[in-house]
Design a protein around this motif. Structure first.
Motif, short mmCIF file in Angstrom:
data_model
loop_
_atom_site.label_atom_id
_atom_site.label_comp_id
_atom_site.label_asym_id
_atom_site.label_seq_id
_atom_site.Cartn_x
_atom_site.Cartn_y
_atom_site.Cartn_z
N GLU A 1 0.83 -1.21 0.00
CA GLU A 1 0.00 0.00 0.00
C GLU A 1 0.86 1.26 0.00
N ALA B 1 2.37 1.65 -3.40
CA ALA B 1 1.36 2.02 -4.39
C ALA B 1 1.11 3.53 -4.37
N ASP B 2 1.07 4.12 -3.17
CA ASP B 2 0.92 5.58 -3.07
C ASP B 2 2.09 6.29 -3.72
N ASP C 1 4.10 5.08 -6.08
CA ASP C 1 4.13 4.85 -7.52
C ASP C 1 3.16 5.75 -8.29
N ARG C 2 2.03 6.09 -7.66
CA ARG C 2 1.08 6.96 -8.35
C ARG C 2 1.70 8.31 -8.70
N VAL C 3 2.53 8.82 -7.82
CA VAL C 3 3.20 10.10 -8.08
C VAL C 3 4.44 9.90 -8.94
N GLU D 1 5.08 7.69 -11.24
CA GLU D 1 4.77 7.47 -12.65
C GLU D 1 4.51 8.79 -13.38
N GLN D 2 4.05 9.81 -12.65
CA GLN D 2 3.74 11.10 -13.27
C GLN D 2 4.91 12.08 -13.25
N ALA E 1 1.46 17.33 -10.68
CA ALA E 1 1.31 16.01 -10.06
C ALA E 1 1.72 16.07 -8.59
N ALA F 1 -0.61 15.57 -5.17
CA ALA F 1 -0.23 14.61 -4.12
C ALA F 1 -0.20 15.27 -2.75
N GLU G 1 -3.86 15.72 -1.64
CA GLU G 1 -4.45 14.45 -1.25
C GLU G 1 -3.92 13.99 0.10
#
Length: 215
Positions: free
Chosen positions: A171, A174-175, A177-179, A181-182, A199, A203, A206
């Motif tokens: 988890e 995953a948080d 990787d979301r940033v 990747e951008q 991006a 983040a 969020e």
């Protein structure tokens, strides 16, 4: 004069060496110096000194020009010197921005967070830089110290997004990787473009809106 090294002598040497190392055998330990952060008056001059005189490479720059990171070997470590504006005068002794120390695993970082709080030290922030997760706190004399874990995601943007590490490792990653990747398109040593900045800003928003651990 020659001295015979007997098994008893060997055991004494081992005990002596172990005694020089603090803590208990099963506790997490820092495994290396990561970087030193310095407050500077003239960031362009200091960046030029480390880059052009000492031969280091600029790896990260903040969009506002107030921070520059440099490394002697970017393939091995993304920065060893962190330069920050903030030293106001010649006689200002406010020089050390932080001392950064690496740990081996995310579990070690979690354990250090617990021990820092149990010992009564003040946590400044717990954030991800995408390439790493860092827990910043103040030592007994108020020096800012970071213990960090490398995530394995090479990243050349300067970012520190609050993150809750008291979750499953999948988890947490995953948080990140979301940033990542951008922003992974940003080249080493360059100022982030608007897409990467947007991006990162999303983040931050969020993270501020979500319940989390230490920020």
């Amino acid at each position: 004069m020659l001295v015979a090294v007997t098994p008893t002598v060997n055991r004494c040497i081992v005990v002596l060496l172990l005694g020089l190392r603090g803590g208990t055998p099963d506790m997490p330990r820092v495994v290396g110096l990561g970087h030193i952060g310095l407050y500077v008056r003239d960031i362009e001059r200091m960046a030029s000194f480390y880059r052009d005189f000492l031969g280091m490479q600029v790896t990260k720059q903040s969009p506002d020009g107030r921070a520059v990171f440099l490394s002697s070997d970017p393939e091995r470590v993304d920065h060893e010197i962190a330069l920050m504006t903030g030293r106001e005068a010649e006689a200002d002794l406010h020089l050390i921005q932080q001392i950064s120390l690496r740990v081996s695993t995310l579990d070690d970082l979690r354990e250090f967070k617990r021990r820092i709080l149990d010992a009564g030290y003040k946590i400044d922030r717990l954030v991800t830089h995408l390439s790493a997760i860092g827990c910043y706190f103040f030592d007994p004399e108020g020096n800012r110290t970071e213990v960090f874990w490398l995530t394995g995601r090479p990243s050349w943007v300067m970012v520190g997004i609050p993150i809750d590490i008291d979750r499953a490792e999948a988890e947490v990653l995953a948080d990140i990787d979301r940033v990542w990747e951008q922003t992974r398109h940003v080249a080493m040593g360059t100022v982030p473009d608007q897409a990467a900045i947007s991006a990162m800003q999303r983040a931050y928003r969020e993270a501020a809106a979500a319940p989390a651990g230490i920020r």
